[in-house]
Design a protein around this motif. Sequence first.
Motif, PDB file in Angstrom:
ATOM      1  N   ASP A   1       4.775  -4.821 -16.077  1.00 38.27           N
ATOM      2  CA  ASP A   1       5.879  -3.940 -15.665  1.00 38.27           C
ATOM      3  C   ASP A   1       5.525  -2.454 -15.674  1.00 38.27           C
ATOM      4  O   ASP A   1       6.389  -1.608 -15.452  1.00 38.27           O
ATOM      5  CB  ASP A   1       7.104  -4.159 -16.573  1.00 38.27           C
ATOM      6  CG  ASP A   1       7.840  -5.427 -16.204  1.00 38.27           C
ATOM      7  OD1 ASP A   1       7.523  -5.986 -15.139  1.00 38.27           O
ATOM      8  OD2 ASP A   1       8.703  -5.866 -16.975  1.00 38.27           O
ATOM      9  N   LEU A   2       4.269  -2.139 -15.965  1.00 42.18           N
ATOM     10  CA  LEU A   2       3.899  -0.720 -16.041  1.00 42.18           C
ATOM     11  C   LEU A   2       3.552  -0.132 -14.674  1.00 42.18           C
ATOM     12  O   LEU A   2       3.338   1.074 -14.539  1.00 42.18           O
ATOM     13  CB  LEU A   2       2.726  -0.523 -16.998  1.00 42.18           C
ATOM     14  CG  LEU A   2       3.078  -0.734 -18.482  1.00 42.18           C
ATOM     15  CD1 LEU A   2       1.829  -0.714 -19.343  1.00 42.18           C
ATOM     16  CD2 LEU A   2       4.042   0.331 -18.961  1.00 42.18           C
ATOM     17  N   GLY A   3       3.458  -0.979 -13.679  1.00 41.74           N
ATOM     18  CA  GLY A   3       3.188  -0.511 -12.315  1.00 41.74           C
ATOM     19  C   GLY A   3       1.759  -0.056 -12.121  1.00 41.74           C
ATOM     20  O   GLY A   3       1.470   0.699 -11.195  1.00 41.74           O
TER      21      GLY A   3
ATOM     22  N   CYS B  22      10.427  10.278  -6.824  1.00 46.90           N
ATOM     23  CA  CYS B  22      11.785   9.723  -6.742  1.00 46.90           C
ATOM     24  C   CYS B  22      12.813  10.806  -6.407  1.00 46.90           C
ATOM     25  O   CYS B  22      13.800  10.560  -5.715  1.00 46.90           O
ATOM     26  CB  CYS B  22      12.168   9.018  -8.042  1.00 46.90           C
ATOM     27  SG  CYS B  22      11.966  10.009  -9.507  1.00 46.90           S
TER      28      CYS B  22
ATOM     29  N   MET C 171       8.960  14.757  -9.315  1.00 43.34           N
ATOM     30  CA  MET C 171       8.437  13.421  -9.033  1.00 43.34           C
ATOM     31  C   MET C 171       8.864  12.945  -7.642  1.00 43.34           C
ATOM     32  O   MET C 171       9.790  13.469  -7.047  1.00 43.34           O
ATOM     33  CB  MET C 171       8.935  12.428 -10.092  1.00 43.34           C
ATOM     34  CG  MET C 171       8.714  12.857 -11.511  1.00 43.34           C
ATOM     35  SD  MET C 171       7.006  13.305 -11.873  1.00 43.34           S
ATOM     36  CE  MET C 171       6.183  11.776 -11.522  1.00 43.34           C
TER      37      MET C 171
ATOM     38  N   ALA D 258      15.920  -4.859 -19.230  1.00 42.11           N
ATOM     39  CA  ALA D 258      15.779  -3.739 -20.171  1.00 42.11           C
ATOM     40  C   ALA D 258      17.004  -3.621 -21.079  1.00 42.11           C
ATOM     41  O   ALA D 258      16.899  -3.178 -22.217  1.00 42.11           O
ATOM     42  CB  ALA D 258      15.592  -2.441 -19.402  1.00 42.11           C
TER      43      ALA D 258
ATOM     44  N   CYS E  87       8.743   6.363  -9.036  1.00 39.07           N
ATOM     45  CA  CYS E  87       7.844   6.248 -10.183  1.00 39.07           C
ATOM     46  C   CYS E  87       7.150   4.885 -10.185  1.00 39.07           C
ATOM     47  O   CYS E  87       7.671   3.931  -9.629  1.00 39.07           O
ATOM     48  CB  CYS E  87       8.636   6.406 -11.476  1.00 39.07           C
ATOM     49  SG  CYS E  87       9.409   8.017 -11.591  1.00 39.07           S
ATOM     50  N   ALA E  88       5.988   4.847 -10.849  1.00 35.90           N
ATOM     51  CA  ALA E  88       5.210   3.604 -10.868  1.00 35.90           C
ATOM     52  C   ALA E  88       5.814   2.576 -11.820  1.00 35.90           C
ATOM     53  O   ALA E  88       5.846   1.390 -11.519  1.00 35.90           O
ATOM     54  CB  ALA E  88       3.776   3.904 -11.281  1.00 35.90           C
ATOM     55  N   LYS E  89       6.302   3.074 -12.953  1.00 45.61           N
ATOM     56  CA  LYS E  89       6.781   2.161 -13.995  1.00 45.61           C
ATOM     57  C   LYS E  89       8.106   1.515 -13.576  1.00 45.61           C
ATOM     58  O   LYS E  89       9.054   2.215 -13.218  1.00 45.61           O
ATOM     59  CB  LYS E  89       6.983   2.982 -15.272  1.00 45.61           C
ATOM     60  CG  LYS E  89       6.679   2.229 -16.533  1.00 45.61           C
ATOM     61  CD  LYS E  89       6.723   3.202 -17.678  1.00 45.61           C
ATOM     62  CE  LYS E  89       6.904   2.488 -18.964  1.00 45.61           C
ATOM     63  NZ  LYS E  89       7.029   3.421 -20.065  1.00 45.61           N
ATOM     64  N   GLU E  90       8.156   0.179 -13.675  1.00 46.12           N
ATOM     65  CA  GLU E  90       9.351  -0.522 -13.181  1.00 46.12           C
ATOM     66  C   GLU E  90      10.589  -0.301 -14.026  1.00 46.12           C
ATOM     67  O   GLU E  90      11.692  -0.584 -13.590  1.00 46.12           O
ATOM     68  CB  GLU E  90       9.049  -2.020 -13.079  1.00 46.12           C
ATOM     69  CG  GLU E  90       8.116  -2.327 -11.926  1.00 46.12           C
ATOM     70  CD  GLU E  90       7.917  -3.788 -11.703  1.00 46.12           C
ATOM     71  OE1 GLU E  90       8.682  -4.586 -12.246  1.00 46.12           O
ATOM     72  OE2 GLU E  90       6.962  -4.134 -10.985  1.00 46.12           O
ATOM     73  N   THR E  91      10.386   0.170 -15.253  1.00 45.14           N
ATOM     74  CA  THR E  91      11.553   0.352 -16.122  1.00 45.14           C
ATOM     75  C   THR E  91      12.185   1.741 -15.971  1.00 45.14           C
ATOM     76  O   THR E  91      13.225   2.009 -16.567  1.00 45.14           O
ATOM     77  CB  THR E  91      11.167   0.143 -17.597  1.00 45.14           C
ATOM     78  OG1 THR E  91       9.974   0.862 -17.832  1.00 45.14           O
ATOM     79  CG2 THR E  91      10.991  -1.321 -17.920  1.00 45.14           C
ATOM     80  N   MET E  92      11.546   2.616 -15.170  1.00 42.22           N
ATOM     81  CA  MET E  92      12.120   3.957 -14.986  1.00 42.22           C
ATOM     82  C   MET E  92      13.466   3.853 -14.256  1.00 42.22           C
ATOM     83  O   MET E  92      13.682   2.929 -13.481  1.00 42.22           O
ATOM     84  CB  MET E  92      11.173   4.836 -14.154  1.00 42.22           C
ATOM     85  CG  MET E  92       9.841   5.143 -14.785  1.00 42.22           C
ATOM     86  SD  MET E  92       9.926   5.801 -16.446  1.00 42.22           S
ATOM     87  CE  MET E  92      10.772   7.318 -16.152  1.00 42.22           C
TER      88      MET E  92
ATOM     89  N   CYS F  86       8.231  12.739 -16.363  1.00 40.43           N
ATOM     90  CA  CYS F  86       9.100  11.636 -15.951  1.00 40.43           C
ATOM     91  C   CYS F  86       8.371  10.291 -15.948  1.00 40.43           C
ATOM     92  O   CYS F  86       8.753   9.365 -16.614  1.00 40.43           O
ATOM     93  CB  CYS F  86       9.667  11.922 -14.568  1.00 40.43           C
ATOM     94  SG  CYS F  86      10.376  10.509 -13.765  1.00 40.43           S
ATOM     95  N   CYS F  87       7.259  10.212 -15.184  1.00 38.71           N
ATOM     96  CA  CYS F  87       6.582   8.926 -15.034  1.00 38.71           C
ATOM     97  C   CYS F  87       5.696   8.581 -16.216  1.00 38.71           C
ATOM     98  O   CYS F  87       5.195   7.485 -16.315  1.00 38.71           O
ATOM     99  CB  CYS F  87       5.751   8.906 -13.762  1.00 38.71           C
ATOM    100  SG  CYS F  87       6.783   8.739 -12.329  1.00 38.71           S
TER     101      CYS F  87
ATOM    102  N   ASN G 293      15.133  -5.408 -13.359  1.00 40.60           N
ATOM    103  CA  ASN G 293      14.503  -4.567 -14.391  1.00 40.60           C
ATOM    104  C   ASN G 293      15.551  -3.957 -15.306  1.00 40.60           C
ATOM    105  O   ASN G 293      15.350  -3.862 -16.521  1.00 40.60           O
ATOM    106  CB  ASN G 293      13.690  -3.442 -13.745  1.00 40.60           C
ATOM    107  CG  ASN G 293      12.493  -3.989 -13.012  1.00 40.60           C
ATOM    108  OD1 ASN G 293      11.890  -4.956 -13.459  1.00 40.60           O
ATOM    109  ND2 ASN G 293      12.174  -3.410 -11.880  1.00 40.60           N
TER     110      ASN G 293
ATOM    111  N   ARG H 281      13.478   3.206 -10.457  1.00 41.11           N
ATOM    112  CA  ARG H 281      13.091   1.863 -10.003  1.00 41.11           C
ATOM    113  C   ARG H 281      14.072   0.795 -10.444  1.00 41.11           C
ATOM    114  O   ARG H 281      14.202  -0.247  -9.811  1.00 41.11           O
ATOM    115  CB  ARG H 281      11.694   1.502 -10.547  1.00 41.11           C
ATOM    116  CG  ARG H 281      10.552   2.348 -10.017  1.00 41.11           C
ATOM    117  CD  ARG H 281      10.077   1.894  -8.650  1.00 41.11           C
ATOM    118  NE  ARG H 281       9.653   0.505  -8.609  1.00 41.11           N
ATOM    119  CZ  ARG H 281       8.418   0.098  -8.817  1.00 41.11           C
ATOM    120  NH1 ARG H 281       7.471   0.960  -9.093  1.00 41.11           N
ATOM    121  NH2 ARG H 281       8.105  -1.177  -8.724  1.00 41.11           N
TER     122      ARG H 281
ATOM    123  N   HIS I 116       5.520  -4.311 -21.114  1.00 45.26           N
ATOM    124  CA  HIS I 116       5.533  -2.841 -21.017  1.00 45.26           C
ATOM    125  C   HIS I 116       4.458  -2.238 -21.923  1.00 45.26           C
ATOM    126  O   HIS I 116       4.534  -1.075 -22.286  1.00 45.26           O
ATOM    127  CB  HIS I 116       6.891  -2.282 -21.454  1.00 45.26           C
ATOM    128  CG  HIS I 116       8.063  -3.046 -20.944  1.00 45.26           C
ATOM    129  ND1 HIS I 116       8.456  -2.978 -19.645  1.00 45.26           N
ATOM    130  CD2 HIS I 116       8.912  -3.910 -21.559  1.00 45.26           C
ATOM    131  CE1 HIS I 116       9.507  -3.763 -19.477  1.00 45.26           C
ATOM    132  NE2 HIS I 116       9.798  -4.344 -20.616  1.00 45.26           N
TER     133      HIS I 116
END
Lengths: 133, 399
Positions: free
Chosen positions: B156-158, A38, A36, B346, A93-98, B116-117, B342, A101, B187
Motif C-alpha cells: 500500500d505504499l505505492g 494532488c 503536491m 484505514a 500522492c503515491a501512498k494509497e492511504t493518503m 505531504c507524500c 483504502n 488517494r 504500510h
Amino acid sequence: MKNRIINALFHILTGVLLAIGPYTLFQVCDTSEKIMKCWWSVRAETGIGILIVFTGILSWILKNKEARLALNLNNIATGIVAILIPSWLIGGCAKETMLCRSLTFPAIYIISMVIILFNIGNLIYLRKRIGNE
Amino acid sequence: MKNKLTVFDIAWKNVKSRAYRTGVMTLFIFVLAATLFTCMVMLTSMENGIESTSKRLGADIVVVPARYYSSIENALFTGEPCTVYFDKSWVERLEEVEGVESTSSQLFLATLGAECCESLTQLIAFDEADDFVVSPWIKENTAKSMTDSEVVVGCDLGLHEGEEVTYYGVDFTVAGVLEQSGMGYDHTVFVNLDGARRIIQSESAKNFLTIQNDDFISMVNLKVKDGYDIEAVSNAIATKYEDIAVYITSKMLGNVEKDMKGFSTYCKILSVILVLLSTIAVVSIFSITINERKREFGIFILFGTSKKQLIEIIVIEAAIITVIGTLAGIFASGAVMLFFQNLISANMAIPYLELDFVGMLVILLKCILITLGMGCVSTIYSLINLGRSNGVDLLKEGE
C-alpha cells in the motif's frame, strides 16, 4: 420542461460538488512548502466543476432538443476527463492511504461516473423523444 | 407466430407501465441489496484479514516494553507508525527462560513526516540470521536476501521494485513489494539490521532518535519448544520479569476477533431488520396493487388466461423488480466499496484483506438468492387471494 429542470439541477449540484467538494467535504491534505500533484488535480477539477455548472444552466435555457443532446454528449466527455485528471493526466500522492488517494479521488470518480451515467440515460431519452416527434 | 405475446412480455409491459410502483419497490430492494452486500463483503474481508494476520505473526509469544504494547499492536494490525525502544539485553534474558526454543528481535522506527507524500511510515528492522517471523514471507515474495541498501515494502505504499527511497536522509533501493496481507505490514518498510544501522548513524536520525547505537530493539518474538505449554511459558516470563508485557500471539488476535464479532453482530441485526422491513413493504405494495388490479385479472381469466399463467405473470413481475433492484444495489455498493477501500481499511482498526474475484462472486450470488427469495415470498399472499377467486368475482370486486 421537467427534463430541462431535472437536467439543470443535477448538473448544477454535481458541478458544485466537483468544484467545492475537494476543499470542503472530501478535502485533500493541506499544502506544505512543496505543492503536491494532488493539489493541482483538485484545482483542475474545480475548472471541470464550473464547466458542468455552466452546461447545467445552458440545459435550462436551451429549448432545442438537439442542442440539449449535444450538451449531454459534451458532459459525458467532461465526466471522462474528470476521471482521467486524478487517475492519469495529473495524478496524486503515491501512498494509497493518503487522503487524496483514499477519499478525494474516489469521491471525484463516483461523482464523475454518476454524471456520465445520467447523461447517457438522458441521451437515450432525448433520442427517443426526437424520434417520436 | 413471431409476435406471440408470452407471459414474460406481459409481465415486462406491466412493470414498465407502472413506473411509480416499480420505482418504489426497486428502491426498497436496492437499499436491501446494497446493505446486505456491503455487510457481507466487509465481514468476509475482515475474517480474511484476521486469518492472514494469524499466518504472518509467526511467533508463539511476543515481548514488548509494558508501556508500548498498544503502539506495537497498532503498528502490527493497522500500520500506525511508532518508534519503540527496548534494551537488546532482553533477548539473552528471555532465551534463558525454560521452554523458549528460539528468539528473534525487531526494531520499530517511524520515519520522519516532512511533506505531504512523505508522511510517517513504519520501518521494521530485523536480523535475517535469526528471524523466523517476516523473513520467510519476504523470501517468498522477493526470493533473495536483502543488502544494507535495500528495503522490501508493503503493497500500500505505492512504491515499485527498483525505485529509490530515502529514510532519515539515507538512500535505499526497493528490492521487492510484498503481497497484500490485510494488516499493518501493507504500510510497512522492512530493512535488515545493517540497513537500520545506517539509519541510526545518519545525521538526521541523530536529531530525531534517542538511540545512537544498535543496542536497542522494540519487540522480541519467541518460539516455544514442542511439549511446552505456551501459556505456562508466557506466565513464567511475566512472573520472572517486571516492566515488560508478554502476549500470546493467538490471544492478541483474540482481542481483534472480539472487535470484529461486535461489528458482525451489528451487521447481522441491521440485515435482519432490513430484510423484514423490505419484505413487509414489498408485500404491502404488492397486495395493494393486486387489489387494484382485480378487474384486470378478471378480464384476463374471462379471455381464457389460466390461473397458472396469471401466477406466472405476478411472480415474473416480482422477479424482474427484484433482479433490477438487486443488481443496481450491488453495483452501487460495489463501486463505493471499491473506490473507498483504502479509507475503509484505514478506519476499521481491524486487519482487512480485500476479496478476490471469486470471493466477490460468491457474495454476489448469495445476495441475489436472498433478495430473489424475498421478492418471490412477498407475492405469496397475493397469489393465495387470487387463487380463491374466479374471473367474474374478480371483475365485480374490481368495479
